[in-house]
Design a protein around this motif. Structure first.
Motif, mmCIF file in Angstrom:
data_model
loop_
_atom_site.group_PDB
_atom_site.id
_atom_site.type_symbol
_atom_site.label_atom_id
_atom_site.label_comp_id
_atom_site.label_asym_id
_atom_site.label_seq_id
_atom_site.Cartn_x
_atom_site.Cartn_y
_atom_site.Cartn_z
ATOM 1 N N TYR A 287 0.929 -1.201 0.046
ATOM 2 C CA TYR A 287 -0.015 -0.077 -0.054
ATOM 3 C C TYR A 287 0.890 1.161 0.010
ATOM 4 O O TYR A 287 0.701 2.032 -0.890
ATOM 5 C CB TYR A 287 -0.890 -0.207 1.175
ATOM 6 C CG TYR A 287 -1.755 1.141 1.462
ATOM 7 C CD1 TYR A 287 -3.058 1.385 0.802
ATOM 8 C CD2 TYR A 287 -1.374 2.179 2.284
ATOM 9 C CE1 TYR A 287 -3.700 2.517 1.009
ATOM 10 C CE2 TYR A 287 -2.275 3.097 2.574
ATOM 11 C CZ TYR A 287 -3.260 3.647 1.828
ATOM 12 O OH TYR A 287 -4.044 4.552 2.040
ATOM 13 N N GLN A 288 2.059 1.215 0.789
ATOM 14 C CA GLN A 288 2.646 2.601 0.917
ATOM 15 C C GLN A 288 3.623 2.489 -0.236
ATOM 16 O O GLN A 288 4.179 3.756 -0.387
ATOM 17 C CB GLN A 288 3.689 2.324 2.176
ATOM 18 C CG GLN A 288 2.897 2.277 3.478
ATOM 19 C CD GLN A 288 2.320 3.652 3.825
ATOM 20 O OE1 GLN A 288 2.738 4.788 3.336
ATOM 21 N NE2 GLN A 288 1.460 3.801 4.762
ATOM 22 N N LEU A 289 3.665 1.671 -1.258
ATOM 23 C CA LEU A 289 4.831 1.800 -2.218
ATOM 24 C C LEU A 289 4.277 2.884 -3.402
ATOM 25 O O LEU A 289 5.308 3.007 -4.392
ATOM 26 C CB LEU A 289 5.017 0.481 -2.531
ATOM 27 C CG LEU A 289 5.723 -0.706 -2.024
ATOM 28 C CD1 LEU A 289 5.871 -1.921 -2.723
ATOM 29 C CD2 LEU A 289 6.828 -0.001 -1.175
ATOM 30 N N VAL A 290 3.292 3.235 -3.261
ATOM 31 C CA VAL A 290 2.658 4.384 -4.219
ATOM 32 C C VAL A 290 3.802 5.408 -4.178
ATOM 33 O O VAL A 290 3.929 6.182 -4.932
ATOM 34 C CB VAL A 290 1.203 4.780 -3.930
ATOM 35 C CG1 VAL A 290 0.209 3.641 -4.305
ATOM 36 C CG2 VAL A 290 1.132 5.131 -2.376
ATOM 37 N N LYS A 291 4.429 5.789 -2.903
ATOM 38 C CA LYS A 291 5.168 6.846 -3.050
ATOM 39 C C LYS A 291 6.363 6.577 -3.641
ATOM 40 O O LYS A 291 6.784 7.698 -4.413
ATOM 41 C CB LYS A 291 5.581 6.987 -1.398
ATOM 42 C CG LYS A 291 4.256 7.456 -0.619
ATOM 43 C CD LYS A 291 4.705 7.294 0.972
ATOM 44 C CE LYS A 291 3.340 7.718 1.627
ATOM 45 N NZ LYS A 291 3.334 7.714 3.108
ATOM 46 N N GLY A 292 7.230 5.480 -3.306
ATOM 47 C CA GLY A 292 8.191 5.573 -4.337
ATOM 48 C C GLY A 292 8.052 5.156 -5.796
ATOM 49 O O GLY A 292 9.041 5.836 -6.465
ATOM 50 N N LEU A 293 6.817 4.623 -6.042
ATOM 51 C CA LEU A 293 6.620 4.070 -7.395
ATOM 52 C C LEU A 293 6.463 5.407 -8.121
ATOM 53 O O LEU A 293 6.770 5.633 -9.437
ATOM 54 C CB LEU A 293 5.459 3.313 -7.406
ATOM 55 C CG LEU A 293 5.756 1.815 -7.172
ATOM 56 C CD1 LEU A 293 4.290 1.056 -7.138
ATOM 57 C CD2 LEU A 293 6.825 1.239 -8.054
ATOM 58 N N SER A 294 5.814 6.371 -7.542
ATOM 59 C CA SER A 294 5.508 7.727 -8.156
ATOM 60 C C SER A 294 6.864 8.355 -8.459
ATOM 61 O O SER A 294 6.936 9.009 -9.699
ATOM 62 C CB SER A 294 4.711 8.630 -7.007
ATOM 63 O OG SER A 294 3.628 8.109 -7.009
ATOM 64 N N SER A 295 7.625 8.393 -7.690
ATOM 65 C CA SER A 295 8.969 9.000 -8.177
ATOM 66 C C SER A 295 9.559 8.249 -9.425
ATOM 67 O O SER A 295 10.187 9.035 -10.147
ATOM 68 C CB SER A 295 10.093 9.015 -6.876
ATOM 69 O OG SER A 295 9.529 9.824 -5.884
ATOM 70 N N GLY A 296 9.565 6.952 -9.250
ATOM 71 C CA GLY A 296 9.831 6.234 -10.344
ATOM 72 C C GLY A 296 9.029 6.359 -11.742
ATOM 73 O O GLY A 296 9.755 6.711 -12.550
ATOM 74 N N GLU A 297 8.125 6.672 -11.516
ATOM 75 C CA GLU A 297 7.024 7.024 -12.778
ATOM 76 C C GLU A 297 7.597 8.404 -13.188
ATOM 77 O O GLU A 297 7.516 8.539 -14.735
ATOM 78 C CB GLU A 297 5.601 7.293 -12.254
ATOM 79 C CG GLU A 297 4.602 7.714 -13.284
ATOM 80 C CD GLU A 297 3.258 8.120 -12.654
ATOM 81 O OE1 GLU A 297 2.243 8.174 -13.286
ATOM 82 O OE2 GLU A 297 3.427 8.422 -11.587
ATOM 83 N N ALA A 298 7.896 9.186 -12.673
ATOM 84 C CA ALA A 298 8.357 10.965 -13.062
ATOM 85 C C ALA A 298 9.424 10.588 -13.835
ATOM 86 O O ALA A 298 9.870 11.643 -14.412
ATOM 87 C CB ALA A 298 8.456 11.681 -11.777
ATOM 88 N N THR A 299 10.422 9.567 -14.017
ATOM 89 C CA THR A 299 11.553 9.520 -14.627
ATOM 90 C C THR A 299 11.764 8.450 -15.557
ATOM 91 O O THR A 299 12.984 8.169 -16.113
ATOM 92 C CB THR A 299 12.726 9.988 -13.752
ATOM 93 O OG1 THR A 299 14.134 10.303 -14.580
ATOM 94 C CG2 THR A 299 13.091 8.667 -13.019
ATOM 95 N N CYS A 300 10.869 7.447 -15.479
ATOM 96 C CA CYS A 300 10.874 6.547 -16.453
ATOM 97 C C CYS A 300 10.182 6.523 -17.584
ATOM 98 O O CYS A 300 9.185 7.199 -17.644
ATOM 99 C CB CYS A 300 10.071 5.299 -15.583
ATOM 100 S SG CYS A 300 10.361 3.436 -16.481
ATOM 101 N N LYS A 301 11.025 6.137 -18.886
ATOM 102 C CA LYS A 301 10.498 6.099 -20.058
ATOM 103 C C LYS A 301 9.054 5.552 -20.246
ATOM 104 O O LYS A 301 9.024 4.317 -19.483
ATOM 105 C CB LYS A 301 11.321 6.047 -21.165
ATOM 106 C CG LYS A 301 12.707 6.623 -21.329
ATOM 107 C CD LYS A 301 13.723 6.098 -22.580
ATOM 108 C CE LYS A 301 14.644 6.722 -22.419
ATOM 109 N NZ LYS A 301 15.723 6.358 -23.379
ATOM 110 N N ARG A 302 8.288 5.952 -21.156
ATOM 111 C CA ARG A 302 6.759 5.122 -21.197
ATOM 112 C C ARG A 302 7.044 3.794 -21.872
ATOM 113 O O ARG A 302 7.840 3.715 -22.780
ATOM 114 C CB ARG A 302 5.896 6.000 -22.125
ATOM 115 C CG ARG A 302 4.776 5.489 -21.998
ATOM 116 C CD ARG A 302 3.602 6.326 -22.960
ATOM 117 N NE ARG A 302 2.215 5.915 -22.640
ATOM 118 C CZ ARG A 302 1.208 6.248 -21.747
ATOM 119 N NH1 ARG A 302 1.835 7.075 -20.947
ATOM 120 N NH2 ARG A 302 -0.105 5.751 -21.423
ATOM 121 N N GLY A 303 6.536 3.147 -21.036
ATOM 122 C CA GLY A 303 6.780 1.379 -21.521
ATOM 123 C C GLY A 303 7.958 1.002 -21.131
ATOM 124 O O GLY A 303 8.140 -0.351 -20.981
#
Length: 425
Positions: free
Chosen positions: A294-310
């Motif tokens: 549940y708490q991983l949305v935090k770290g994952l959101s940072s990853g999302e912000a710099t990961c290429k689509r796909g």
């Protein structure tokens, strides 16, 4: 090879990345910040020099019932340091005050005795009055009006019965509230489940301003600030911590102005430029924030912000407490159409019909629609992880090898050692 330490549970794991394929390491400068005083001295100085407020020892005079809101076991707030200094400041001029610590659980489960000992220390736990908030206990709640969003504002009775309300906490980037701390002690900390649900509705979570580092125009923050004002939150002491969970800054005083000063400090240290990559490796900063999915949305959101689509996000997190919420888990367990089905269902739910934990499901579905996500853990059932649409790996090396099979042997990497600590602009 570049060896990088990633927080994991109460320790670290090491990942080795070929230097020529490493686009960047994104870290908050807070992790390398040298404070000008010890942890205790920083808190003492903040209490002695409050922002836009009289000193707490002045505020407490003449007040009989005082409530101190404190974070629960899921937050690395150094309560053992802060609370004794708060109590000393209060009792310096009001030794007879009836003081209650109200643990702001929000939607979380109650803290165990072991967790409370770790947080408060045995002596304080035995000598002070400590109450656990329960957002579903109607008898412990009272209605005090409506939020700007239109939702009912139900709050713990102890808050409204108190002569003075104080909050301790910490400030870090928050994936949809902008920053933690300050007004968040009230909403979601000590309000009803229904109040939290309206504030965390699909419409607000999807809002372009509901992102890390943004307060102005953020509808979630606007509700939270209003709730804190209605609760008459009179004084806060918020700290900023580094990667070792040590205090590097402290801000006390007016609930809004002291919080803004702390947010400015954090924002200047935490803001980094994105380094787009095929594979992003991140974490939830280790214990206590990596105890469940549940708490991983935090770290994952940072990853999302710099990961290429796909691209692929690898998050290192113990998740020893499992999924972290049965309602949250059911969104995935019962969805035959994966992330798209979940997102479609959630976006059809109106503001006043929000379902518990749908916001976490919404953010994770958003990320899964764009990225393959690996969770690296040797402390959580891998089948549970797969049930929720993730890939599972026991080691970081296993995850990296699997990611490269998908992205290619020449895939680029960006590493965010502590995904909770950064604001990726």
């Amino acid at each position: 090879m570049t060896n990088i330490q990633i927080p994991y549970s109460t320790n670290h794991i090491t990942v080795a990345i070929p230097e020529e394929r490493l686009n960047g390491i994104l870290e908050s400068r807070a992790h390398h910040y040298t404070p000008e005083a010890s942890e205790e001295e920083l808190v003492q100085r903040a209490l002695a020099n409050p922002i836009a407020s009289p000193r707490l020892s002045e505020l407490v005079q003449g007040h009989k019932k005082i409530v101190i809101i404190t974070s629960d076991h899921t937050r690395p707030v150094p309560t053992k340091i802060i609370s004794p200094l708060l109590l000393k400041e209060i009792r310096r001029t009001n030794p007879q005050a009836d003081i209650t610590f109200l643990v702001a659980t929000g939607f979380h489960r109650a803290s165990t005795e072991r967790e409370l000992i770790a947080k408060f220390g045995e002596e304080l736990l035995q000598t002070e009055k400590i109450v656990m908030h329960d957002c579903w206990d109607a008898d412990s709640l009272v209605s005090i009006g409506k939020l700007p969003s239109g939702g009912e504002l139900h709050i713990n009775k102890l808050i409204m019965e108190a002569d003075l309300v104080i909050a301790e906490g910490f400030i870090e980037p928050h994936l949809f509230a902008g920053f933690s701390g300050g007004r968040k002690s009230i909403l979601p900390g000590v309000v009803s489940g229904e109040t939290i649900q309206v504030n965390h509705c699909a419409e607000f979570i999807a809002h372009e301003k509901a992102r890390a580092g943004i307060l102005d125009g953020n509808p979630i923050h606007i509700d939270m600030l209003y709730a804190a004002q209605e609760a008459k939150l009179a004084f806060i002491i918020n700290v900023v911590i580094d990667a070792d969970k040590k205090i590097i800054g402290a801000f006390a005083g007016d609930m809004e102005q002291a919080h803004l000063a702390g947010c400015k400090f954090v924002g200047e240290l935490a803001s980094v430029e994105p380094k787009p990559a095929d594979i992003v490796i991140t974490s939830n900063g280790g214990y206590p924030l990596d105890q469940n999915i549940y708490q991983l949305v935090k770290g994952l959101s940072s990853g999302e912000a710099t990961c290429k689509r796909g691209g692929i996000i690898i998050i290192c997190a113990a998740c020893n407490d499992g999924h972290g919420g049965e309602a949250f888990y059911r969104w995935y367990k019962e969805a035959t159409g994966g992330a798209k089905e979940i997102m479609d269902k959630i976006m059809r739910i109106d503001r006043n019909s929000t379902i518990p934990d749908q916001w976490a499901a919404q953010i994770i579905a958003r990320i899964q629609l764009k990225h393959t996500v690996f969770i690296v853990t040797d402390q959580c059932d891998h089948q549970l992880i797969k049930d929720m649409g993730f890939q599972a790996a026991s080691t970081i090396q296993e995850a990296v090898e699997a990611a490269q099979k998908i992205a290619g042997a020449d895939a680029s990497f960006t590493v965010i050692p502590d995904g909770v600590a950064v604001i990726i602009k």
